[in-house]
Design a protein around this motif. Sequence first.
Motif, PDB file in Angstrom:
ATOM      1  N   VAL A 143       8.357  -4.714 -17.184  1.00 32.60           N
ATOM      2  CA  VAL A 143       6.970  -5.137 -16.483  1.00 32.60           C
ATOM      3  C   VAL A 143       7.023  -6.598 -16.300  1.00 32.60           C
ATOM      4  O   VAL A 143       5.966  -6.915 -15.918  1.00 32.60           O
ATOM      5  N   ARG A 144       8.125  -7.098 -16.138  1.00 35.73           N
ATOM      6  CA  ARG A 144       8.236  -8.479 -15.773  1.00 35.73           C
ATOM      7  C   ARG A 144       8.217  -8.552 -14.294  1.00 35.73           C
ATOM      8  O   ARG A 144       8.459  -7.593 -13.627  1.00 35.73           O
ATOM      9  N   ALA A 145       7.385  -9.765 -13.578  1.00 37.22           N
ATOM     10  CA  ALA A 145       7.650 -10.195 -12.236  1.00 37.22           C
ATOM     11  C   ALA A 145       8.901 -10.128 -11.773  1.00 37.22           C
ATOM     12  O   ALA A 145       9.884 -10.707 -12.233  1.00 37.22           O
ATOM     13  N   LYS A 146       9.251  -9.288 -10.522  1.00 40.54           N
ATOM     14  CA  LYS A 146      10.569  -9.347 -10.149  1.00 40.54           C
ATOM     15  C   LYS A 146      10.512  -9.483  -8.617  1.00 40.54           C
ATOM     16  O   LYS A 146       9.772  -9.277  -7.844  1.00 40.54           O
ATOM     17  N   PRO A 147      11.567 -10.720  -8.271  1.00 40.62           N
ATOM     18  CA  PRO A 147      11.335 -11.179  -6.935  1.00 40.62           C
ATOM     19  C   PRO A 147      11.993  -9.973  -5.837  1.00 40.62           C
ATOM     20  O   PRO A 147      13.027  -9.487  -6.307  1.00 40.62           O
ATOM     21  N   THR A 148      11.482  -9.862  -4.554  1.00 46.91           N
ATOM     22  CA  THR A 148      12.168  -8.963  -3.507  1.00 46.91           C
ATOM     23  C   THR A 148      11.827  -9.704  -2.090  1.00 46.91           C
ATOM     24  O   THR A 148      10.786 -10.290  -1.971  1.00 46.91           O
ATOM     25  N   SER A 149      12.887  -9.707  -1.671  1.00 50.95           N
ATOM     26  CA  SER A 149      12.741 -10.127  -0.205  1.00 50.95           C
ATOM     27  C   SER A 149      13.047  -9.314   0.766  1.00 50.95           C
ATOM     28  O   SER A 149      14.097  -8.561   1.024  1.00 50.95           O
ATOM     29  N   ILE A 150      12.103  -9.277   2.167  1.00 52.12           N
ATOM     30  CA  ILE A 150      12.359  -8.282   2.941  1.00 52.12           C
ATOM     31  C   ILE A 150      12.245  -9.028   4.324  1.00 52.12           C
ATOM     32  O   ILE A 150      11.444 -10.053   4.598  1.00 52.12           O
ATOM     33  N   GLN A 151      13.353  -8.449   5.245  1.00 53.31           N
ATOM     34  CA  GLN A 151      13.104  -9.341   6.645  1.00 53.31           C
ATOM     35  C   GLN A 151      12.854  -8.342   7.466  1.00 53.31           C
ATOM     36  O   GLN A 151      13.100  -6.996   7.588  1.00 53.31           O
ATOM     37  N   SER A 152      11.864  -8.734   8.408  1.00 52.92           N
ATOM     38  CA  SER A 152      11.132  -8.095   9.523  1.00 52.92           C
ATOM     39  C   SER A 152      11.111  -8.730  10.713  1.00 52.92           C
ATOM     40  O   SER A 152      11.126  -9.980  11.036  1.00 52.92           O
ATOM     41  N   LEU A 153      11.617  -8.083  11.719  1.00 57.31           N
ATOM     42  CA  LEU A 153      11.827  -8.283  13.096  1.00 57.31           C
ATOM     43  C   LEU A 153      10.517  -7.856  13.765  1.00 57.31           C
ATOM     44  O   LEU A 153      10.254  -6.558  14.116  1.00 57.31           O
ATOM     45  N   THR A 154       9.518  -8.763  14.539  1.00 56.27           N
ATOM     46  CA  THR A 154       8.133  -8.261  14.608  1.00 56.27           C
ATOM     47  C   THR A 154       7.856  -9.067  16.068  1.00 56.27           C
ATOM     48  O   THR A 154       8.369 -10.050  16.265  1.00 56.27           O
ATOM     49  N   GLY A 155       6.911  -8.547  16.788  1.00 48.87           N
ATOM     50  CA  GLY A 155       6.478  -9.270  18.028  1.00 48.87           C
ATOM     51  C   GLY A 155       5.243 -10.007  17.769  1.00 48.87           C
ATOM     52  O   GLY A 155       4.375  -9.508  17.024  1.00 48.87           O
ATOM     53  N   THR A 156       4.983 -11.058  18.674  1.00 48.68           N
ATOM     54  CA  THR A 156       3.703 -11.839  18.553  1.00 48.68           C
ATOM     55  C   THR A 156       2.831 -11.319  19.645  1.00 48.68           C
ATOM     56  O   THR A 156       3.080 -10.394  20.492  1.00 48.68           O
ATOM     57  N   LYS A 157       1.562 -12.182  19.558  1.00 45.06           N
ATOM     58  CA  LYS A 157       0.527 -11.848  20.787  1.00 45.06           C
ATOM     59  C   LYS A 157       1.170 -12.013  22.046  1.00 45.06           C
ATOM     60  O   LYS A 157       0.732 -11.284  22.889  1.00 45.06           O
ATOM     61  N   ASP A 158       1.725 -13.137  22.161  1.00 44.64           N
ATOM     62  CA  ASP A 158       2.374 -13.476  23.516  1.00 44.64           C
ATOM     63  C   ASP A 158       3.771 -12.823  23.707  1.00 44.64           C
ATOM     64  O   ASP A 158       4.558 -13.278  24.821  1.00 44.64           O
TER      65      ASP A 158
END
Length: 304
Positions: free
Chosen positions: A94-109
């Motif tokens: 129940v201790r805080a565990k780090p997680t890193s997620i990489q995401s490729l997404t598009g902007t408004k322009d």
Amino acid sequence: MNNPEEQLKEMQRKLQNMFGGKRGGNAPKGMFGLGAAIVTLGALGVGLNASLFNVDGGHRAIKYSRISGIKPEIYSEGTHLRIPWIETPIIYDVRAKPTSIQSLTGTKDLQMVNIVCRVLSRPNQAELPHIFRTLGTNYDERVLPSIINEVLKGVVAQFNASQLITQRDKVSRLIREYLTERALYFNLVLDDVSLTHITFSPEFASAVEAKQIAQQDAQRAAFIVERAKMEKQSTIVRAKGEAASAELIGEAIQSQPGFLELRRIETARDIAQILQKSGNRLVLDANSLLLNVTESSSVENPKR
């Protein structure tokens, strides 16, 4: 007591008492009883060990029963009892565990941006039985990648590529709020959400660099134009000053004939000071250098 037969009988009685029998034929029975006691103690030790389980610091445990299923009780740190073979402890970190997620997404322009989001997550301790029923023990691998990608794509689509840099605090705040709300639906608590990396496409980076260069050139050109305007204004002011000075000198010559003689004397004094500071030894004509101040001037003798 000296009779050999009596001594033999006495020895038989002692052996019988030692092995727990009254007759010589019962000696093996006492040895089997001792072995059975040892086996019983060993079985009791194994059973007691199987009836205990430990919960380390920073962990919580629940029980799965073959009879009733998941029990609602939550066990904290320490040693607890269980029924062997029937009950199985399930331990959660129940201790805080780090997680890193990489995401490729598009902007408004319509610019593609690569974002790395890092979260510190932990399960809600009060909902561990429900988490095990719905998600199992690898809850973070099941939930976090999907909700992080969903939230990142939804928030980034509201901003232009340049706004992701200039309004990064606002973007991070919106992502944190939406992720926290989505994670609570799955009984997960997020202690921290941060955007560690924001990388744009090479084409966009080149366009930004070209824009910066163009802005710098425009600022430089504006500075040059402003400086030219200032120089022009300075030339006009200086010309006006020289014209006014010439006009004043003309008026002074007309009204005060001795003004030219005064200027001649001042010029002769300046020349004398310059020659005095020079290390050279010169023989010059005083008249040509306007140093003959004793000679009558044109103001006193106009015919000259």
